[in-house]
Enzyme design. Structure first.
Site, PDB file in Angstrom:
ATOM      1  N   ARG A 119       0.416  -0.905  -0.206  1.00  0.00           N
ATOM      2  CA  ARG A 119      -0.404  -0.821   0.250  1.00  0.00           C
ATOM      3  C   ARG A 119       0.823   1.428   0.243  1.00  0.00           C
ATOM      4  O   ARG A 119       0.804   2.485   0.895  1.00  0.00           O
ATOM      5  CB  ARG A 119      -0.895  -0.138   1.326  1.00  0.00           C
ATOM      6  CG  ARG A 119      -1.436  -1.382   1.278  1.00  0.00           C
ATOM      7  CD  ARG A 119      -2.950  -0.924   0.407  1.00  0.00           C
ATOM      8  NE  ARG A 119      -3.824  -2.215   0.749  1.00  0.00           N
ATOM      9  CZ  ARG A 119      -3.694  -3.559   0.107  1.00  0.00           C
ATOM     10  NH1 ARG A 119      -2.802  -4.034  -0.933  1.00  0.00           N
ATOM     11  NH2 ARG A 119      -4.602  -4.261   0.230  1.00  0.00           N
ATOM     12  N   SER A 157     -10.632   1.274   3.752  1.00  0.00           N
ATOM     13  CA  SER A 157      -9.650   0.776   5.153  1.00  0.00           C
ATOM     14  C   SER A 157      -9.507   2.402   5.434  1.00  0.00           C
ATOM     15  O   SER A 157      -8.297   2.749   4.511  1.00  0.00           O
ATOM     16  CB  SER A 157      -8.587  -0.023   4.877  1.00  0.00           C
ATOM     17  OG  SER A 157      -9.040  -1.592   4.196  1.00  0.00           O
ATOM     18  N   GLU A 175      -4.310   5.121   6.451  1.00  0.00           N
ATOM     19  CA  GLU A 175      -4.184   4.443   5.285  1.00  0.00           C
ATOM     20  C   GLU A 175      -4.343   6.161   4.102  1.00  0.00           C
ATOM     21  O   GLU A 175      -3.766   6.380   2.910  1.00  0.00           O
ATOM     22  CB  GLU A 175      -4.938   3.589   4.535  1.00  0.00           C
ATOM     23  CG  GLU A 175      -4.443   2.873   2.893  1.00  0.00           C
ATOM     24  CD  GLU A 175      -5.227   1.963   2.367  1.00  0.00           C
ATOM     25  OE1 GLU A 175      -4.345   0.964   3.000  1.00  0.00           O
ATOM     26  OE2 GLU A 175      -6.221   1.971   2.008  1.00  0.00           O
TER      27      GLU A 175
HETATM   28  P1  FAD Z   1      -8.124  10.850  -4.240  1.00  0.00           P
HETATM   29  O1  FAD Z   1      -8.624  10.009  -3.492  1.00  0.00           O
HETATM   30  O2  FAD Z   1      -8.966  11.337  -5.775  1.00  0.00           O
HETATM   31  O3  FAD Z   1      -6.425  10.489  -4.443  1.00  0.00           O
HETATM   32  C1  FAD Z   1      -6.073   9.343  -3.532  1.00  0.00           C
HETATM   33  C2  FAD Z   1      -4.344  10.784  -3.392  1.00  0.00           C
HETATM   34  O4  FAD Z   1      -3.344  10.816  -4.936  1.00  0.00           O
HETATM   35  C3  FAD Z   1      -3.990  11.762  -3.165  1.00  0.00           C
HETATM   36  O5  FAD Z   1      -3.082  12.182  -2.201  1.00  0.00           O
HETATM   37  C4  FAD Z   1      -4.746  12.598  -4.609  1.00  0.00           C
HETATM   38  O6  FAD Z   1      -3.496  14.093  -4.596  1.00  0.00           O
HETATM   39  C5  FAD Z   1      -2.959  12.181  -4.990  1.00  0.00           C
HETATM   40  N1  FAD Z   1      -3.537  11.607  -6.814  1.00  0.00           N
HETATM   41  C6  FAD Z   1      -4.970  11.809  -7.438  1.00  0.00           C
HETATM   42  N2  FAD Z   1      -4.759  10.821  -8.458  1.00  0.00           N
HETATM   43  C7  FAD Z   1      -3.495  11.607  -9.065  1.00  0.00           C
HETATM   44  C8  FAD Z   1      -2.656  11.783 -10.116  1.00  0.00           C
HETATM   45  N3  FAD Z   1      -3.239  11.308 -11.071  1.00  0.00           N
HETATM   46  N4  FAD Z   1      -1.554  12.002 -10.360  1.00  0.00           N
HETATM   47  C9  FAD Z   1      -1.059  12.462  -8.592  1.00  0.00           C
HETATM   48  N5  FAD Z   1      -1.792  12.232  -8.130  1.00  0.00           N
HETATM   49  C10 FAD Z   1      -3.143  11.710  -7.781  1.00  0.00           C
HETATM   50  N6  FAD Z   1      -7.506   0.395  -1.632  1.00  0.00           N
HETATM   51  C11 FAD Z   1      -6.948  -0.252  -2.085  1.00  0.00           C
HETATM   52  O7  FAD Z   1      -5.708  -0.383  -2.269  1.00  0.00           O
HETATM   53  N7  FAD Z   1      -7.770  -1.275  -2.724  1.00  0.00           N
HETATM   54  C12 FAD Z   1      -8.694  -2.043  -2.149  1.00  0.00           C
HETATM   55  O8  FAD Z   1      -9.045  -2.987  -2.086  1.00  0.00           O
HETATM   56  C13 FAD Z   1      -9.439  -0.337  -1.214  1.00  0.00           C
HETATM   57  N8  FAD Z   1     -10.920  -0.294  -1.524  1.00  0.00           N
HETATM   58  C14 FAD Z   1     -11.854   0.742  -1.137  1.00  0.00           C
HETATM   59  C15 FAD Z   1     -13.091   0.314  -0.490  1.00  0.00           C
HETATM   60  C16 FAD Z   1     -13.834   1.702  -0.558  1.00  0.00           C
HETATM   61  C17 FAD Z   1     -15.257   1.595  -0.573  1.00  0.00           C
HETATM   62  C18 FAD Z   1     -13.399   3.119  -0.585  1.00  0.00           C
HETATM   63  C19 FAD Z   1     -13.717   4.359  -0.006  1.00  0.00           C
HETATM   64  C20 FAD Z   1     -11.702   3.362  -0.771  1.00  0.00           C
HETATM   65  C21 FAD Z   1     -11.214   2.143  -1.523  1.00  0.00           C
HETATM   66  N9  FAD Z   1      -9.438   1.579  -0.922  1.00  0.00           N
HETATM   67  C22 FAD Z   1      -8.934   0.732  -1.523  1.00  0.00           C
HETATM   68  C23 FAD Z   1      -9.305   3.595  -0.952  1.00  0.00           C
HETATM   69  C24 FAD Z   1      -8.763   3.839  -2.427  1.00  0.00           C
HETATM   70  O9  FAD Z   1      -9.572   3.226  -3.287  1.00  0.00           O
HETATM   71  C25 FAD Z   1      -7.740   3.399  -3.773  1.00  0.00           C
HETATM   72  O10 FAD Z   1      -6.456   4.286  -2.842  1.00  0.00           O
HETATM   73  C26 FAD Z   1      -8.374   4.813  -4.554  1.00  0.00           C
HETATM   74  O11 FAD Z   1      -6.312   3.617  -5.640  1.00  0.00           O
HETATM   75  C27 FAD Z   1      -8.230   5.562  -4.636  1.00  0.00           C
HETATM   76  O12 FAD Z   1      -8.119   5.835  -5.944  1.00  0.00           O
HETATM   77  P2  FAD Z   1      -8.904   7.987  -6.420  1.00  0.00           P
HETATM   78  O13 FAD Z   1      -8.981   8.273  -7.476  1.00  0.00           O
HETATM   79  O14 FAD Z   1     -10.199   8.678  -5.505  1.00  0.00           O
HETATM   80  O15 FAD Z   1      -7.702   8.951  -5.664  1.00  0.00           O
HETATM   81  P1  NAP Z   2     -10.905 -10.551   4.773  1.00  0.00           P
HETATM   82  O1  NAP Z   2     -10.753 -11.464   4.494  1.00  0.00           O
HETATM   83  O2  NAP Z   2     -11.552 -10.480   6.204  1.00  0.00           O
HETATM   84  O3  NAP Z   2      -9.326 -10.543   5.832  1.00  0.00           O
HETATM   85  C1  NAP Z   2      -8.716  -9.661   6.714  1.00  0.00           C
HETATM   86  C2  NAP Z   2      -7.332  -9.350   6.875  1.00  0.00           C
HETATM   87  O4  NAP Z   2      -6.557 -10.759   6.891  1.00  0.00           O
HETATM   88  C3  NAP Z   2      -7.128  -8.493   4.944  1.00  0.00           C
HETATM   89  O5  NAP Z   2      -6.463  -7.106   5.417  1.00  0.00           O
HETATM   90  C4  NAP Z   2      -6.187  -9.424   4.415  1.00  0.00           C
HETATM   91  O6  NAP Z   2      -5.242  -8.465   4.089  1.00  0.00           O
HETATM   92  C5  NAP Z   2      -6.013 -10.121   5.325  1.00  0.00           C
HETATM   93  N1  NAP Z   2      -6.062 -11.664   4.414  1.00  0.00           N
HETATM   94  C6  NAP Z   2      -7.214 -12.375   4.499  1.00  0.00           C
HETATM   95  N2  NAP Z   2      -5.898 -13.400   3.840  1.00  0.00           N
HETATM   96  C7  NAP Z   2      -5.052 -13.162   3.407  1.00  0.00           C
HETATM   97  C8  NAP Z   2      -3.558 -14.405   2.734  1.00  0.00           C
HETATM   98  N3  NAP Z   2      -4.319 -15.564   2.295  1.00  0.00           N
HETATM   99  N4  NAP Z   2      -2.855 -13.521   2.606  1.00  0.00           N
HETATM  100  C9  NAP Z   2      -2.135 -13.083   3.245  1.00  0.00           C
HETATM  101  N5  NAP Z   2      -2.986 -12.377   3.768  1.00  0.00           N
HETATM  102  C10 NAP Z   2      -4.643 -11.975   3.866  1.00  0.00           C
HETATM  103  O7  NAP Z   2     -10.420  -9.170   4.584  1.00  0.00           O
HETATM  104  P2  NAP Z   2     -11.689  -7.897   3.709  1.00  0.00           P
HETATM  105  O8  NAP Z   2     -11.604  -6.580   4.737  1.00  0.00           O
HETATM  106  O9  NAP Z   2     -13.290  -8.374   3.169  1.00  0.00           O
HETATM  107  O10 NAP Z   2     -10.564  -7.089   2.715  1.00  0.00           O
HETATM  108  C11 NAP Z   2     -10.848  -8.286   1.409  1.00  0.00           C
HETATM  109  C12 NAP Z   2      -9.628  -7.196   0.544  1.00  0.00           C
HETATM  110  O11 NAP Z   2      -9.764  -5.992  -0.037  1.00  0.00           O
HETATM  111  C13 NAP Z   2      -8.540  -6.981   1.281  1.00  0.00           C
HETATM  112  O12 NAP Z   2      -7.137  -8.020   0.039  1.00  0.00           O
HETATM  113  C14 NAP Z   2      -8.398  -5.579   1.864  1.00  0.00           C
HETATM  114  O13 NAP Z   2      -6.980  -5.093   1.374  1.00  0.00           O
HETATM  115  C15 NAP Z   2      -9.133  -5.146   0.425  1.00  0.00           C
HETATM  116  N6  NAP Z   2      -9.725  -3.735   0.540  1.00  0.00           N
HETATM  117  C16 NAP Z   2      -8.891  -2.955   1.061  1.00  0.00           C
HETATM  118  C17 NAP Z   2      -9.535  -1.118   1.593  1.00  0.00           C
HETATM  119  C18 NAP Z   2      -8.807  -0.545   1.711  1.00  0.00           C
HETATM  120  O14 NAP Z   2      -9.731   0.518   1.383  1.00  0.00           O
HETATM  121  N7  NAP Z   2      -7.570  -0.030   1.665  1.00  0.00           N
HETATM  122  C19 NAP Z   2     -11.270  -1.566   1.854  1.00  0.00           C
HETATM  123  C20 NAP Z   2     -11.925  -2.011   1.775  1.00  0.00           C
HETATM  124  C21 NAP Z   2     -10.745  -4.069   1.443  1.00  0.00           C
HETATM  125  P3  NAP Z   2      -4.398  -7.358   3.227  1.00  0.00           P
HETATM  126  O15 NAP Z   2      -5.550  -6.139   2.973  1.00  0.00           O
HETATM  127  O16 NAP Z   2      -3.504  -6.972   3.346  1.00  0.00           O
HETATM  128  O17 NAP Z   2      -5.163  -7.889   1.565  1.00  0.00           O
END
Ligand code: FAD
Ligand code: NAP
Length: 349
Positions: free
Chosen positions: A165, A239, A336
């Site tokens: 991340r 998250s 995050e």
């Molecule tokens: P923004 O929120 O608009 O921007 C985020 C940051 O990036 C800011 O600092 C902004 O200035 C910068 N930025 C945006 N675009 C650019 C660009 N083109 N150039 C330079 N800087 C830029 N993330 C995960 O990794 N895994 C997940 O499973 C995941 N699930 C999510 C679920 C939900 C319900 C929500 C709300 C979020 C989740 N996220 C997840 C977080 C998010 O969706 C990601 O980080 C996504 O990539 C953000 O994209 P955005 O366009 O909305 O960025």
């Molecule tokens: P989940 O499946 O309930 O699992 C809980 C946590 O355990 C997760 O954070 C995941 O880590 C870790 N995990 C589960 N199985 C694993 C494996 N086999 N090996 C290594 N790590 C494992 O998680 P969840 O909340 O429903 O989310 C599902 C996936 O969507 C995850 O990968 C999560 O990162 C992603 N997600 C991300 C965001 C965001 O905003 N970043 C929001 C929603 C969902 P990891 O998170 O490292 O994968």
């Protein structure tokens, strides 16, 4: 020159629905407009805040910045071999729609990243990841404009410094570039990643050799719809904390005290990745509310802003959670999403 709108309310442009105002806002649809917007900010000595889908932002107060909304569109096939394709997408493409486009074209590798909100341009910033796949595994290169020089620069996978991340754009090169397009290297033959228990369970009825990438995408989409709050109904930024990494010895000690603690070995760092959601849940916060902020009732890692008030209350709740988790387990939680304004958030061109 793109239209510059002063005193712009960002409530509809961030998924936490925080009703803050930016000094000015502009929507850009081409690289030329990106450069012009940067030039404008330079003239007025304003920081630039690049904006995609607003799904990884915590806007805690009004912003003295020019918000540059990336709306560059387009997807093109740039090269292919017998087994691979190189596909370039512009920064303003919606991430999930891009994933679906690639699946329809028979280009595989993005299926586990289905339904992640936001834009293509933001995806490399935190090396988005879900269900065992990270952007880095499909990344070829990106093109960005440097704010200080307004020159175009290409970043290869190595120069992005991807980690869990994380990337250089969150650290050493924070606030220095606007990403304009991203090129992906995808497979013509599926190489499915089915290790996460929730995904494996959802697909358990299909023999493993018959599972298609489309079925993986549909399964991920269904699980996410069931488990995560839809920001359009319940504002949230996904998250709120990263899963913390701890040394193996610390994990072993924690296991003595909490036998059901959830942790996964992380091969890259040799440490153990703790599930932050478990720590927060066991600290008693699941479903908790403080002022207008809440911890989601099904997923303790997601903080919400149901009343669409200032995200500063969400931050206050996050600080309370961090302090309690640190006290109970001796583990530091890191937020995050990107918090604005912050002491070092100025992106002066
Ligand atoms: P923004 O929120 O608009 O921007 C985020 C940051 O990036 C800011 O600092 C902004 O200035 C910068 N930025 C945006 N675009 C650019 C660009 N083109 N150039 C330079 N800087 C830029 N993330 C995960 O990794 N895994 C997940 O499973 C995941 N699930 C999510 C679920 C939900 C319900 C929500 C709300 C979020 C989740 N996220 C997840 C977080 C998010 O969706 C990601 O980080 C996504 O990539 C953000 O994209 P955005 O366009 O909305 O960025
Ligand atoms: P989940 O499946 O309930 O699992 C809980 C946590 O355990 C997760 O954070 C995941 O880590 C870790 N995990 C589960 N199985 C694993 C494996 N086999 N090996 C290594 N790590 C494992 O998680 P969840 O909340 O429903 O989310 C599902 C996936 O969507 C995850 O990968 C999560 O990162 C992603 N997600 C991300 C965001 C965001 O905003 N970043 C929001 C929603 C969902 P990891 O998170 O490292 O994968």
């Amino acid at each position: 020159m793109p239209l510059i709108l002063p005193e712009f309310n960002l409530a509809r442009l961030n998924t936490l629905a925080s009703p803050v105002t930016a000094w000015a806002y502009t929507s850009v649809a081409s690289r030329e407009e990106v450069a012009e917007a940067i030039g404008y900010a330079k003239e007025y000595k304003l920081p630039v805040l690049p904006l995609g889908g607003g799904s990884n932002l915590v806007l805690a107060a009004n912003l003295n910045a020019l918000v540059v909304h990336l709306n560059l569109r387009g997807i093109e096939l740039v090269d292919e071999s017998d087994s691979e394709v190189w596909v370039r997408a512009q920064a303003g493409e919606n991430w999930h729609e891009f994933v679906q486009y690639c699946l329809n074209m028979g280009w595989y590798g993005l299926e586990n990243l289905s339904l992640i909100p936001g834009s293509v341009g933001a995806a490399p910033i935190q090396n988005i990841g879900a269900y065992g796949v990270e952007l880095e595994s499909v990344f070829a290169e990106l093109s960005a404009i440097e704010l200080s020089s307004q020159l175009a620069v290409t970043f290869t996978r190595d120069s992005c410094g991807f980690a869990y991340r994380d990337s250089v754009f969150k650290n050493r090169l924070k606030d220095q570039y606007i990403i304009c397009d991203v090129t992906f290297k995808l497979q013509k033959t599926p190489q499915l990643v089915l290790g996460y228990p929730a995904l494996a369970e959802r697909l358990a009825d299909i023999p493993e050799t018959e599972i298609t990438p489309q079925q993986v995408s549909a399964a991920v989409t269904a699980i996410r719809r069931e488990k995560l709050p839809d920001p359009a109904q319940t504002p949230n930024a996904g998250s709120f904390f990263k899963n913390p990494m701890v040394p193996q010895a610390q994990f072993a000690a924690l296991q003595q005290q909490y036998p059901d603690i959830v942790g996964y070995p992380d091969s890259a760092s040799g440490q153990v990745k703790l599930a932050a959601g478990w720590l927060i849940d066991r600290a008693g916060f699941k479903g908790a509310t403080r002022k207008s902020a809440a911890v989601h009732k099904d997923q303790a890692l997601v903080l919400t802003n149901p009343g669409k008030q200032s995200a500063r209350y969400v931050l206050e709740l996050a600080r309370e959670i961090s302090a309690t988790v640190n006290e109970l387990y001796g583990v530091a939680l890191e937020i995050e999403p990107r918090v604005y304004p912050s002491d070092d958030s100025a992106a002066a061109p």
